[in-house]
Design a protein around this motif. Sequence first.
Motif, mmCIF file in Angstrom:
data_model
loop_
_atom_site.group_PDB
_atom_site.id
_atom_site.type_symbol
_atom_site.label_atom_id
_atom_site.label_comp_id
_atom_site.label_asym_id
_atom_site.label_seq_id
_atom_site.Cartn_x
_atom_site.Cartn_y
_atom_site.Cartn_z
ATOM 1 N N GLU A 29 -7.372 26.508 -38.609
ATOM 2 C CA GLU A 29 -5.967 26.137 -38.762
ATOM 3 C C GLU A 29 -5.815 24.821 -39.509
ATOM 4 O OE1 GLU A 29 -3.896 26.000 -35.043
ATOM 5 O OE2 GLU A 29 -4.376 28.079 -34.554
ATOM 6 N N SER A 30 -4.757 24.756 -40.297
ATOM 7 C CA SER A 30 -4.287 23.529 -40.929
ATOM 8 C C SER A 30 -2.795 23.463 -40.670
ATOM 9 C CB SER A 30 -4.548 23.568 -42.444
ATOM 10 O OG SER A 30 -3.971 22.447 -43.074
ATOM 11 N N TRP A 31 -2.259 22.279 -40.429
ATOM 12 C CA TRP A 31 -0.842 22.129 -40.166
ATOM 13 C C TRP A 31 -0.195 21.356 -41.300
ATOM 14 C CZ3 TRP A 31 -1.158 19.968 -34.491
ATOM 15 C CH2 TRP A 31 -1.752 20.929 -33.675
ATOM 16 N N ILE A 32 0.915 21.882 -41.818
ATOM 17 C CA ILE A 32 1.687 21.214 -42.861
ATOM 18 C C ILE A 32 3.131 21.110 -42.386
ATOM 19 C CG2 ILE A 32 0.162 22.052 -44.707
ATOM 20 C CD1 ILE A 32 2.396 24.096 -45.414
ATOM 21 N N ALA A 33 3.967 20.431 -43.174
ATOM 22 C CA ALA A 33 5.387 20.301 -42.820
ATOM 23 C C ALA A 33 6.247 20.709 -43.998
ATOM 24 C CB ALA A 33 5.710 18.861 -42.427
ATOM 25 N N ASP A 34 7.384 21.358 -43.694
ATOM 26 C CA ASP A 34 8.360 21.658 -44.739
ATOM 27 C C ASP A 34 9.205 20.406 -44.978
ATOM 28 O OD1 ASP A 34 10.537 21.569 -42.939
ATOM 29 O OD2 ASP A 34 11.075 23.666 -43.208
ATOM 30 N N GLU A 83 -10.573 26.003 -34.481
ATOM 31 C CA GLU A 83 -10.045 25.748 -33.141
ATOM 32 C C GLU A 83 -10.974 26.352 -32.087
ATOM 33 O OE1 GLU A 83 -7.651 23.828 -32.559
ATOM 34 O OE2 GLU A 83 -6.680 23.705 -34.515
ATOM 35 N N PRO A 84 -10.872 25.900 -30.833
ATOM 36 C CA PRO A 84 -11.712 26.470 -29.770
ATOM 37 C C PRO A 84 -11.541 27.983 -29.619
ATOM 38 C CG PRO A 84 -10.637 24.465 -28.994
ATOM 39 C CD PRO A 84 -10.057 24.782 -30.356
ATOM 40 N N LEU A 134 -0.999 27.039 -40.929
ATOM 41 C CA LEU A 134 -1.728 27.955 -41.810
ATOM 42 C C LEU A 134 -2.977 28.386 -41.055
ATOM 43 C CD1 LEU A 134 -1.486 25.974 -45.168
ATOM 44 C CD2 LEU A 134 0.041 27.765 -44.306
ATOM 45 N N VAL A 135 -3.194 29.686 -40.972
ATOM 46 C CA VAL A 135 -4.260 30.231 -40.136
ATOM 47 C C VAL A 135 -5.154 31.144 -40.956
ATOM 48 C CG1 VAL A 135 -4.757 31.652 -38.110
ATOM 49 C CG2 VAL A 135 -2.744 30.173 -38.124
ATOM 50 N N GLN A 136 -6.455 30.975 -40.790
ATOM 51 C CA GLN A 136 -7.441 31.876 -41.379
ATOM 52 C C GLN A 136 -8.201 32.524 -40.229
ATOM 53 O OE1 GLN A 136 -9.978 30.046 -44.314
ATOM 54 N NE2 GLN A 136 -11.596 31.546 -43.992
ATOM 55 N N VAL A 137 -8.323 33.842 -40.276
ATOM 56 C CA VAL A 137 -9.060 34.579 -39.247
ATOM 57 C C VAL A 137 -10.457 34.851 -39.799
ATOM 58 C CG1 VAL A 137 -9.119 36.632 -37.797
ATOM 59 C CG2 VAL A 137 -6.909 35.631 -38.434
ATOM 60 N N PRO A 138 -11.481 34.171 -39.266
ATOM 61 C CA PRO A 138 -12.826 34.352 -39.807
ATOM 62 C C PRO A 138 -13.420 35.721 -39.459
ATOM 63 C CG PRO A 138 -12.787 32.596 -38.135
ATOM 64 C CD PRO A 138 -11.411 33.174 -38.221
ATOM 65 N N PRO A 139 -14.410 36.151 -40.230
ATOM 66 C CA PRO A 139 -15.085 37.415 -39.915
ATOM 67 C C PRO A 139 -15.640 37.364 -38.492
ATOM 68 C CG PRO A 139 -15.799 36.567 -42.035
ATOM 69 C CD PRO A 139 -14.974 35.493 -41.403
ATOM 70 N N GLY A 140 -15.571 38.478 -37.798
ATOM 71 C CA GLY A 140 -16.100 38.560 -36.443
ATOM 72 C C GLY A 140 -15.132 38.099 -35.365
ATOM 73 N N HIS A 141 -14.008 37.502 -35.737
ATOM 74 C CA HIS A 141 -13.024 37.072 -34.743
ATOM 75 C C HIS A 141 -12.374 38.309 -34.121
ATOM 76 C CE1 HIS A 141 -9.351 35.394 -33.026
ATOM 77 N NE2 HIS A 141 -9.994 34.244 -32.997
ATOM 78 N N PRO A 142 -11.996 38.256 -32.834
ATOM 79 C CA PRO A 142 -11.373 39.421 -32.187
ATOM 80 C C PRO A 142 -10.141 39.967 -32.916
ATOM 81 C CG PRO A 142 -11.951 37.791 -30.548
ATOM 82 C CD PRO A 142 -12.229 37.174 -31.897
ATOM 83 N N LEU A 143 -9.391 39.130 -33.625
ATOM 84 C CA LEU A 143 -8.237 39.632 -34.367
ATOM 85 C C LEU A 143 -8.653 40.566 -35.507
ATOM 86 C CD1 LEU A 143 -5.921 36.494 -34.588
ATOM 87 C CD2 LEU A 143 -5.586 38.546 -33.207
ATOM 88 N N ARG A 144 -9.894 40.496 -35.940
ATOM 89 C CA ARG A 144 -10.397 41.367 -37.017
ATOM 90 C C ARG A 144 -11.036 42.638 -36.495
ATOM 91 N NH1 ARG A 144 -10.857 39.614 -42.435
ATOM 92 N NH2 ARG A 144 -10.305 37.432 -42.650
ATOM 93 N N ARG A 145 -11.306 42.694 -35.220
ATOM 94 C CA ARG A 145 -11.988 43.853 -34.661
ATOM 95 C C ARG A 145 -11.017 44.987 -34.430
ATOM 96 N NH1 ARG A 145 -14.643 40.228 -30.333
ATOM 97 N NH2 ARG A 145 -15.983 38.993 -31.663
ATOM 98 N N ASP A 146 -11.493 46.198 -34.642
ATOM 99 C CA ASP A 146 -10.694 47.401 -34.395
ATOM 100 C C ASP A 146 -10.604 47.591 -32.880
ATOM 101 O OD1 ASP A 146 -9.588 49.919 -34.155
ATOM 102 O OD2 ASP A 146 -10.839 50.792 -35.717
ATOM 103 N N PRO A 147 -9.382 47.514 -32.319
ATOM 104 C CA PRO A 147 -9.253 47.609 -30.865
ATOM 105 C C PRO A 147 -9.423 49.025 -30.299
ATOM 106 C CG PRO A 147 -7.082 47.457 -31.864
ATOM 107 C CD PRO A 147 -8.109 47.319 -32.979
#
Length: 128
Positions: free
Chosen positions: A101-106, A95-96, A114-127
């Motif tokens: 992300e991948s979207w599925i349905a129940d 995503e931008p 479904l979300v994968q946080v790649p290396p180097g993404h701000p969510l992985r950085r120690d704030p």
Amino acid sequence: MEVLSSRVLLRPRDLARSRRFYAETLGLAVYREFGPADHPGTVFFLGQGFLELSGKSDDGAGQGVALWLQVRDVAAEEERLRRAGVTVLREAREEPWGLIESWIADPDGHRIVLVQVPPGHPLRRDPR
């Protein structure tokens, strides 16, 4: 407000079918069951939260509701779920905002992101 606990509540059309989907197809662990033995409500572990399936709804999926589940490998999960017959609404892509992300349905059509946080993404950085 002091929130002590929280969970997402889903009222499926077919409780047994949805329970099988979340327990067996997605592989979520059961936190607790409650209610009558022949028609129990079920609370699943959902990372740092909980998902409760209970009751019944004839309304189907709400368009404004989605579950966001972070996984280690979106592509692998998408493929596994596709083989299990799960509806893939949108194939995995970056995503931008940098998440994959991948979207599925129940079974009722509730969207699950479904979300994968790649290396180097701000969510992985120690704030700190």
